[in-house]
Design an enzyme around this catalytic site. Structure first.
Site, PDB file in Angstrom:
ATOM      1  N   SER A 127       1.247  -1.322  -0.402  1.00 57.09           N
ATOM      2  CA  SER A 127      -0.035  -0.151  -0.036  1.00 57.09           C
ATOM      3  C   SER A 127       1.029   0.886   0.351  1.00 57.09           C
ATOM      4  O   SER A 127       1.981   1.515   0.436  1.00 57.09           O
ATOM      5  CB  SER A 127      -0.656  -0.051   1.252  1.00 57.09           C
ATOM      6  OG  SER A 127      -1.656   1.065   1.450  1.00 57.09           O
ATOM      7  N   TYR A 152      -2.420  -0.386   9.985  1.00 53.17           N
ATOM      8  CA  TYR A 152      -2.525  -0.976   8.833  1.00 53.17           C
ATOM      9  C   TYR A 152      -1.226  -1.321   7.688  1.00 53.17           C
ATOM     10  O   TYR A 152      -0.240  -1.941   7.586  1.00 53.17           O
ATOM     11  CB  TYR A 152      -4.059   0.189   7.654  1.00 53.17           C
ATOM     12  CG  TYR A 152      -3.404  -0.420   6.754  1.00 53.17           C
ATOM     13  CD1 TYR A 152      -4.272  -1.603   6.465  1.00 53.17           C
ATOM     14  CD2 TYR A 152      -3.474   0.501   5.055  1.00 53.17           C
ATOM     15  CE1 TYR A 152      -4.430  -2.069   4.953  1.00 53.17           C
ATOM     16  CE2 TYR A 152      -3.825   0.247   3.775  1.00 53.17           C
ATOM     17  CZ  TYR A 152      -3.926  -1.174   3.913  1.00 53.17           C
ATOM     18  OH  TYR A 152      -3.768  -1.578   2.621  1.00 53.17           O
TER      19      TYR A 152
END
Length: 337
Positions: A127, A152
């Protein structure tokens, strides 16, 4: 080929599975169908995939070590696209253990399955959030990513490190893709475009964080899928020029590659909203709010390495991509504008 796609009922996994099936591959789609968002949307995606004769669905949690091992032992996958994860920066703050179970333990079971059962190539999702506190633009894969701003992001950085370890220890070819703000039809309901569209058609205000001063490298789903499939076909190899005195984070002396995958054209959030308003024929009432904890102000992908290695090109401007999303949304939810 016979390919495992994890997170197949999710947004990117669904579109990737469709693309692989369309070119003739056999796809086993894995998903735990959790209730992070509307499960009916996941079932709708699966229903479309199940119409393909070469698709098989397995409902399974990635963190279930024994069942995951059984799956790899019985299916004989040639390649794996690992897209299953607990997404969401804000959710990771509220439910950190759920995020760790899915993203770290879940990735470990995939890595173990690949190395024990001789998978030719593993492509996995990272990501843009790994860039964290980095503000040098555009983001380049050899930038430092040691300052994540969310749980995350930390799990995704962990995935990259784990993947390199397996490439080194077991010569497992692995390729990581750092996704940049993916959007499009069948998108996730917790993403900005979906939330904005829903509220605008319901005549509700939209929450605009950082007072609208975000810039995002919004990337249309078809461009993302094109890059995933191209990367899957281009098996990672050791870099013969890799220098341990000046280590390149994007390559290795092991069969390891790491790429950004984005549009390479950051767009002001307020322009993004303006395009959406034009497509809907309605103005949004904006609730301007400060930046949320764990978020980053801007993203901008340098995709030069992916373009050089696999011929990646992003061709969909936000004006076209947002229109396609709105057309899908209106048809899917039977909205009268």
């Amino acid at each position: 080929m016979k390919i495992l796609v994890t997170g197949a009922a999710g947004f990117i996994g669904f579109h990737t599975a469709q693309a692989l099936l369309a070119r003739g591959d056999e796809v086993v789609g894995l998903d735990n169908l959790n209730e992070y968002y509307d499960v009916s949307l996941k079932h709708a995606r699966l229903e479309l995939l199940r119409q393909q004769a070469r698709f098989e669905f397995v409902q399974l949690d990635l963190s279930d070590r024994r069942t995951m091992d059984d799956l790899f032992a019985t299916q004989n996958f040639q390649r794996v696209v690992h897209l299953g994860a607990q997404a969401g920066v804000r959710r990771s703050t509220e439910h950190p253990f759920s995020c760790l179970d899915s993203n770290v333990i879940g990735t470990m079971t995939v890595l173990e399955g690949c190395r024990h059962h001789h998978v030719e190539h593993l492509v996995y999702a990272s990501s843009s959030s790994v860039y964290g506190a980095n503000t040098t633009m555009p983001f380049v894969v050899d930038h430092n990513v040691d300052h994540p701003l969310s749980i995350y992001a930390a799990t995704k950085k962990s995935n990259e490190l784990m993947a390199h370890s397996y490439a080194n220890l077991y010569e497992l070819p692995v390729t990581g893709l750092r996704f940049f703000t993916v959007y499009g039809p069948f998108g996730r309901p917790d993403m900005a475009l979906f939330l904005f569209t829903k509220n605008i058609v319901e005549n509700k205000p939209i929450d605009v964080f950082n007072f609208g001063n975000h810039r995002r490298d919004f990337t249309y789903i078809d461009d993302i899928v094109s890059g995933i499939v191209s990367a899957l076909d281009h098996i990672a190899e050791p870099n013969p020029q890799w220098n341990s005195d000046k280590p390149d984070p994007a390559t290795s002396c092991s069969p390891y590659r790491l790429y950004n995958i984005g549009n390479q054209q950051p767009v002001e959030l307020m322009r993004y909203i303006e395009v959406l308003e034009e497509c809907l024929g309605r103005k949004a009432e904006k609730n301007l709010l400060p930046m949320q904890s764990g978020d980053v102000p801007d993203t901008w992908a340098d995709v030069g390495n992916l373009a050089t290695d696999v011929g990646y090109r992003s061709t969909t401007p936000v004006e076209e991509g947002v229109k396609r999303f709105v057309d899908w949304y209106v048809e899917y939810y039977k909205i009268v504008l």
